[in-house]
Design an enzyme around this catalytic site. Structure first.
Site, PDB file in Angstrom:
ATOM      1  N   ARG A  82      46.024  -6.743  44.719  1.00  0.00           N
ATOM      2  CA  ARG A  82      45.177  -5.997  43.774  1.00  0.00           C
ATOM      3  C   ARG A  82      44.352  -4.951  44.519  1.00  0.00           C
ATOM      4  O   ARG A  82      44.131  -3.853  44.027  1.00  0.00           O
ATOM      5  CB  ARG A  82      44.290  -6.975  43.001  1.00  0.00           C
ATOM      6  CG  ARG A  82      43.595  -6.341  41.809  1.00  0.00           C
ATOM      7  CD  ARG A  82      42.972  -7.377  40.909  1.00  0.00           C
ATOM      8  NE  ARG A  82      41.924  -8.138  41.587  1.00  0.00           N
ATOM      9  CZ  ARG A  82      41.296  -9.192  41.059  1.00  0.00           C
ATOM     10  NH1 ARG A  82      41.619  -9.625  39.840  1.00  0.00           N
ATOM     11  NH2 ARG A  82      40.352  -9.822  41.721  1.00  0.00           N
ATOM     12  N   LYS A 184      39.644  -2.622  40.789  1.00  0.00           N
ATOM     13  CA  LYS A 184      38.318  -3.190  41.052  1.00  0.00           C
ATOM     14  C   LYS A 184      37.494  -2.176  41.851  1.00  0.00           C
ATOM     15  O   LYS A 184      37.316  -2.312  43.062  1.00  0.00           O
ATOM     16  CB  LYS A 184      38.475  -4.518  41.800  1.00  0.00           C
ATOM     17  CG  LYS A 184      37.575  -5.605  41.221  1.00  0.00           C
ATOM     18  CD  LYS A 184      37.940  -6.975  41.706  1.00  0.00           C
ATOM     19  CE  LYS A 184      36.807  -7.948  41.472  1.00  0.00           C
ATOM     20  NZ  LYS A 184      36.593  -8.320  40.067  1.00  0.00           N
ATOM     21  N   GLU A 220      37.676  -6.304  27.481  1.00  0.00           N
ATOM     22  CA  GLU A 220      37.131  -7.406  28.287  1.00  0.00           C
ATOM     23  C   GLU A 220      35.619  -7.269  28.366  1.00  0.00           C
ATOM     24  O   GLU A 220      35.036  -6.441  27.666  1.00  0.00           O
ATOM     25  CB  GLU A 220      37.781  -7.436  29.670  1.00  0.00           C
ATOM     26  CG  GLU A 220      37.585  -6.186  30.510  1.00  0.00           C
ATOM     27  CD  GLU A 220      38.086  -6.359  31.945  1.00  0.00           C
ATOM     28  OE1 GLU A 220      37.906  -7.431  32.533  1.00  0.00           O
ATOM     29  OE2 GLU A 220      38.662  -5.398  32.471  1.00  0.00           O
TER      30      GLU A 220
END
Ligand code: PLP
Length: 341
Positions: A82, A184, A220
């Site tokens: 990620r 992220k 989210e």
């Protein structure tokens, strides 16, 4: 190994300096070998890319002691991959995935005295991150970067028991449709701070962000993915290209299907459907699952049948199974548990 004298079960979620951190620098197109160092401070140019244009991304994972006394981390290879995606989207050099996992291993081993004992509920939180360190004044990627991983012990998430959350439907957006919601990046958090401070002021625990394109679909919260349980026990999670792919959520979907025999669906979830779900939870490394009891949409309350005093029964099963796998009480799928010692 003598453990630090820390009151593990009363630790909060804050920064406590530990002994060693891993540092590697990128210069002239290559990463150096990297090393564990004792200095917890960083000296960089006043004009560093990270300070001017927020060129930085991060990861978060935990090390902990299993029932049989091993120190492990959970699926660190997924954090490595990620972070690769985050770096590519931010025009940063990728830190090699195998070396990422090696560095995680080194940091945990070097701070073994800070890994909380089994049963305390506490864990050693690991924070890998990268930032542009060389001066940048015209808008462009930096030429030099630093990759670091530090460790800090954190307390049990549900101190004093589980309390279902009350969240509001936010008028702020978290991520643009073709923006950076799926990586992220620190910048996603900078812009969420105002929204979370204002949610707290109004008495809500979290924001439910909608898709900014149509404002009809659930995305989210600021730092956790949603799962919903239907009245016939299906596990549903929203699908969108601007959601951060939570490792906890992806693992829970496998647990639901392979361990609990539940049907799972990753699909668009409309705000209109919320009233039909039986349970709702937020998934992330910090809590694994935090149950949501109530969503407030501009004065309209949507109360899940699971109520405001406990996790819903399916959420609880998911939670118990995944934490059982993590803690070594239930056999893990191959490759999920990375044993450090
Ligand atoms: C980190 C993060 C999550 C949770 O991901 P995990 O890998 O499960 O910890 C969810 N949403 C956002 C926006 C995040 O940054």
């Amino acid at each position: 190994m003598e453990k630090k004298n820390i009151d593990w079960s009363n630790l909060g979620f804050g920064y406590i300096e530990t002994e060693k951190r891993f540092v590697s620098n990128y210069k002239n197109g290559a990463w150096d070998e990297g090393a564990l160092v004792s200095d917890s401070t960083i000296q960089i140019s006043e004009c560093a890319g990270v300070l001017q244009y927020a060129q930085t991304c991060f990861e978060g994972l935990k090390a902990y002691t299993t029932e049989d006394g091993h120190i492990v981390t959970f699926r660190p290879d997924l954090n490595a991959s990620r972070m690769k995606d985050s770096c590519e989207r931010l025009e940063m050099p990728v830190y090699p995935e195998d070396k990422f996992v090696e560095a995680v291993t080194k940091v945990v081993a070097a701070n073994e005295a800070f890994v909380p004992p089994y049963g305390s509920g506490a864990t050693l939180y690991l924070r890998p991150y990268m930032f542009g360190s060389s001066p940048v004044i015209g808008v462009k990627p930096a030429e030099e970067y630093q990759f670091r991983i530090f460790a800090t012990p954190v307390g049990p998430y549900f101190k004093g028991g589980v309390k279902p959350l009350t969240i509001r439907v936010s008028d702020f957006d978290r991520a643009a449709p073709n923006g950076t919601g799926h990586i992220k990046a620190g910048l996603n958090y900078a812009m969420s701070l105002h929204a979370i401070v204002s949610a707290h002021k109004e008495g809500y625990d979290e924001n439910m962000y909608l898709d900014p394109g149509t404002r009809k679909k659930v995305e989210e919260t600021g730092g956790a993915n949603f799962i919903f349980i239907t009245k016939d026990n299906k596990v549903v999670t929203p699908k969108s290209s601007s959601i951060l792919p939570s490792i906890t959520r992806r693992s829970l979907m496998v647990v639901a299907k392979e361990y609990l025999g539940l049907e799972v669906e990753e699909r668009e979830v409309y705000l209109d459907e919320l009233k039909d779900f039986a349970e709702c939870g937020l998934c992330g490394t910090a809590a694994v699952i935090s149950p949501v009891g109530k969503v407030v949409d501009h004065g309209t309350e949507i109360c899940f049948p699971s109520g405001m005093s406990d996790m819903g029964p399916v959420t609880k099963k998911l939670y118990d199974t995944l934490t059982g796998i993590q803690m070594g009480r239930i056999e893990a799928p191959k490759g999920w548990i990375h044993v450090i010692k």
